[in-house]
Enzyme design. Sequence first.
Site, mmCIF file in Angstrom:
data_model
loop_
_atom_site.group_PDB
_atom_site.id
_atom_site.type_symbol
_atom_site.label_atom_id
_atom_site.label_comp_id
_atom_site.label_asym_id
_atom_site.label_seq_id
_atom_site.Cartn_x
_atom_site.Cartn_y
_atom_site.Cartn_z
ATOM 1 N N CYS A 173 0.797 -1.289 0.010
ATOM 2 C CA CYS A 173 0.028 0.008 -0.082
ATOM 3 C C CYS A 173 0.968 1.378 0.055
ATOM 4 C CB CYS A 173 -1.029 -0.157 1.110
ATOM 5 S SG CYS A 173 -0.071 -0.355 2.743
ATOM 6 N N HIS A 206 -2.785 6.718 4.206
ATOM 7 C CA HIS A 206 -1.257 6.841 4.446
ATOM 8 C C HIS A 206 -0.802 7.901 3.855
ATOM 9 C CE1 HIS A 206 -1.397 2.690 5.820
ATOM 10 N NE2 HIS A 206 -0.772 1.836 4.690
#
EC number: 1.2.1.11
Length: 343
Positions: A130, A242
């Site tokens: 990710c 994130h």
Amino acid sequence: MGYKVAVVGATGNVGREMLDILSERAFPADEVVAIASRRSAGQEVSFGDKILKVKALDTYDFSDTDICLMSAGGETSKEWSPRIGQTGCVVIDNSSAFRYHPDVPLIVPEVNPEAITGFSKMNIIANPNCSTAQLVVALKPLHDVAKITRVVVATYQSVSGAGKEAMDELFQQTRSVFTAGQMTMEKFPKRIAFNVIPQIDVFLDDGSTKEEWKMVAETKKMLDPKIKLTATCVRVPVFIGHAEAVNVEFEHPISPEEATALLRSAPGILVVDKREPGGYMTPHEAAGEDATYVSRIRADSTVDNGLSFWCVADNLRKGAALNTVQIAEMLINRKLLKERAAA
């Protein structure tokens, strides 16, 4: 007639997100099957306005399935993805099990779509980590023009990247801070509530963590093996999304204005960069969104041809589920799969 799609790991965070995105994007499937471990069989998950009953992986027959979206962890993928691929079903795997295999393409559609044709060797396509996915989406248009030589990145990664239990741990610890309750630590080596942890995954012999190694290896495989990259990956008390502080050195000069124009025109990117309080994106705002957001684009005067920027994305979507569905769409749009009716 459309395609038959199986989602393995359908009861997890990413599996549920995959089902949502398949529905949102009106993926051309005439049947979607939710699959998980035997202990989850019989549970119900939502798919658009439908409810799917979860089937057990170890008893499911994939021989009439076109695409399997795999999000059940590395060990499960190592055991099952090759078996599923041998039935003729193409596996798009969200784990790290096959990312570094020479016969398995590692794909971000905005970055290296041409690599997808290599899937037929094993009928497996790998989805990147990710943190790497959003990074390479932002680096690709800059590399094409000015050629990146070195990247230094510090990540600020949400707890959802470690699964539902990690999200629960952040919630419980946060509640304990305010209620003077017992503070339990199971998923993380230190308290995550109101704290940051400079360790994601296990430590390697050179002092880096496996998460940091993944960013290096995956960027080289997808973008350019000559790029030098160093990462410090940090877990932060955020539920979803994130963020990354990125410093890039280039072979050729590139101004912040040129970089901004390139990023604005690149697929999958939205630039939000006003030089005023709040004129940038944060993980909270990126949650639930498909784009990779870039902010704080500026020159780095400490090196020749240097730029710094801030990059944010929803790790459950672009970092996992959305990228997986986009790969499946590529298989269909490039006519790399035949519909079952024509097979």
